[in-house]
Write a protein that holds these residues in place. Sequence first.
Motif, PDB file in Angstrom:
ATOM      1  N   HIS A 124       0.826  -1.164   0.037  1.00 12.68           N
ATOM      2  CA  HIS A 124      -0.046  -0.036  -0.051  1.00 12.68           C
ATOM      3  C   HIS A 124       0.875   1.255   0.105  1.00 12.68           C
ATOM      4  N   TRP A 125       0.116   2.325  -0.029  1.00  9.58           N
ATOM      5  CA  TRP A 125       0.941   3.559  -0.042  1.00  9.58           C
ATOM      6  C   TRP A 125       0.420   4.645   0.919  1.00  9.58           C
ATOM      7  N   GLN A 126       1.338   5.321   1.780  1.00  5.94           N
ATOM      8  CA  GLN A 126       0.771   6.201   2.712  1.00  5.94           C
ATOM      9  C   GLN A 126       1.362   7.454   2.588  1.00  5.94           C
ATOM     10  N   ARG A 127       0.919   8.401   3.186  1.00  9.99           N
ATOM     11  CA  ARG A 127       1.367   9.904   3.235  1.00  9.99           C
ATOM     12  C   ARG A 127       2.803   9.891   3.634  1.00  9.99           C
ATOM     13  N   PRO A 128       3.533  10.736   3.085  1.00  6.67           N
ATOM     14  CA  PRO A 128       4.782  11.132   3.574  1.00  6.67           C
ATOM     15  C   PRO A 128       5.045  11.587   5.056  1.00  6.67           C
ATOM     16  N   GLY A 129       5.782  11.234   6.036  1.00  5.75           N
ATOM     17  CA  GLY A 129       6.042  11.737   7.183  1.00  5.75           C
ATOM     18  C   GLY A 129       4.548  11.197   8.012  1.00  5.75           C
ATOM     19  N   LYS A 130       4.186  10.287   7.802  1.00  7.92           N
ATOM     20  CA  LYS A 130       2.951   9.913   8.566  1.00  7.92           C
ATOM     21  C   LYS A 130       3.521   9.382  10.037  1.00  7.92           C
ATOM     22  N   GLU A 138      -5.293   7.314   2.288  1.00  6.64           N
ATOM     23  CA  GLU A 138      -4.550   6.051   1.976  1.00  6.64           C
ATOM     24  C   GLU A 138      -5.109   5.208   1.126  1.00  6.64           C
ATOM     25  N   VAL A 139      -6.508   4.731   1.453  1.00  2.63           N
ATOM     26  CA  VAL A 139      -7.259   3.799   0.822  1.00  2.63           C
ATOM     27  C   VAL A 139      -7.269   4.263  -0.713  1.00  2.63           C
ATOM     28  N   GLU A 140      -7.723   5.438  -1.009  1.00  3.12           N
ATOM     29  CA  GLU A 140      -8.074   5.976  -2.167  1.00  3.12           C
ATOM     30  C   GLU A 140      -6.865   6.021  -3.048  1.00  3.12           C
ATOM     31  N   MET A 141      -5.515   6.379  -2.664  1.00  4.06           N
ATOM     32  CA  MET A 141      -4.422   6.437  -3.392  1.00  4.06           C
ATOM     33  C   MET A 141      -4.036   5.046  -3.766  1.00  4.06           C
ATOM     34  N   THR A 142      -4.194   4.122  -2.841  1.00  9.05           N
ATOM     35  CA  THR A 142      -3.725   2.870  -3.169  1.00  9.05           C
ATOM     36  C   THR A 142      -4.648   2.179  -4.089  1.00  9.05           C
ATOM     37  N   ALA A 143      -5.954   2.537  -4.035  1.00  8.05           N
ATOM     38  CA  ALA A 143      -6.748   2.065  -4.944  1.00  8.05           C
ATOM     39  C   ALA A 143      -6.826   2.604  -6.248  1.00  8.05           C
ATOM     40  N   TYR A 144      -6.286   3.800  -6.570  1.00 13.12           N
ATOM     41  CA  TYR A 144      -5.870   4.462  -7.881  1.00 13.12           C
ATOM     42  C   TYR A 144      -4.669   3.636  -8.309  1.00 13.12           C
ATOM     43  N   VAL A 145      -3.743   3.304  -7.777  1.00  9.11           N
ATOM     44  CA  VAL A 145      -2.600   2.671  -7.839  1.00  9.11           C
ATOM     45  C   VAL A 145      -2.994   1.340  -8.677  1.00  9.11           C
ATOM     46  N   TRP A 186      -4.161  -5.868   0.588  1.00  7.85           N
ATOM     47  CA  TRP A 186      -4.367  -4.681   1.559  1.00  7.85           C
ATOM     48  C   TRP A 186      -5.551  -3.758   1.690  1.00  7.85           C
ATOM     49  N   ILE A 187      -6.037  -3.527   0.786  1.00 11.15           N
ATOM     50  CA  ILE A 187      -7.508  -2.821   0.206  1.00 11.15           C
ATOM     51  C   ILE A 187      -8.708  -3.887   0.997  1.00 11.15           C
ATOM     52  N   SER A 188      -8.667  -4.881   0.600  1.00 14.62           N
ATOM     53  CA  SER A 188      -9.624  -5.833   1.440  1.00 14.62           C
ATOM     54  C   SER A 188      -9.678  -5.679   3.017  1.00 14.62           C
ATOM     55  N   GLY A 189      -8.324  -5.552   3.347  1.00 18.82           N
ATOM     56  CA  GLY A 189      -8.201  -5.436   4.887  1.00 18.82           C
ATOM     57  C   GLY A 189      -8.613  -4.217   5.602  1.00 18.82           C
TER      58      GLY A 189
END
Length: 130
Positions: free
Chosen positions: A60-66, A83-90, A115-118
């Motif tokens: 998955h992907w997360q915001r920098p500095g999180k 984070e759910v949205e950006m991972t879904a777009y990828v 990851w998204i399903s989790g």
Amino acid sequence: HSVVRNALFCLETAAGEKENHVYTKALMAYAFALAGKEEKRKALLGSLEKEAVKKDGSVHWQRPGKEPEVDLPYYRYRAPSAEVEMTAYVLLAHLTTQPAPSQEELSFASLIAKWISGQQNPNGGFSSTQ
């Protein structure tokens, strides 16, 4: 159409910038996938893969500095909607390609989907409406 052509030119210019946010890269990768701009899609996905968080057999992907997740007993962490949205777009960018995605892309996409399903809440929904 000229409006779409101009919009793609704008995105191509923005994609060349050094300091693009992870969310922006994810959106652009999906936009280029929809537009059939395979080289741009692959370049952005390559850049995104370097920033991916690979953990527990998922990606998955997360915001920098999180701030790091707090591991508490009897509590299941769910990522913020961004984070759910950006991972879904990828994920969409990986699956939206002509010809069909390669076996390698499908394998990587399955790690993203895991990851998204989790991230589903107890009612089967997500923190994001996107």
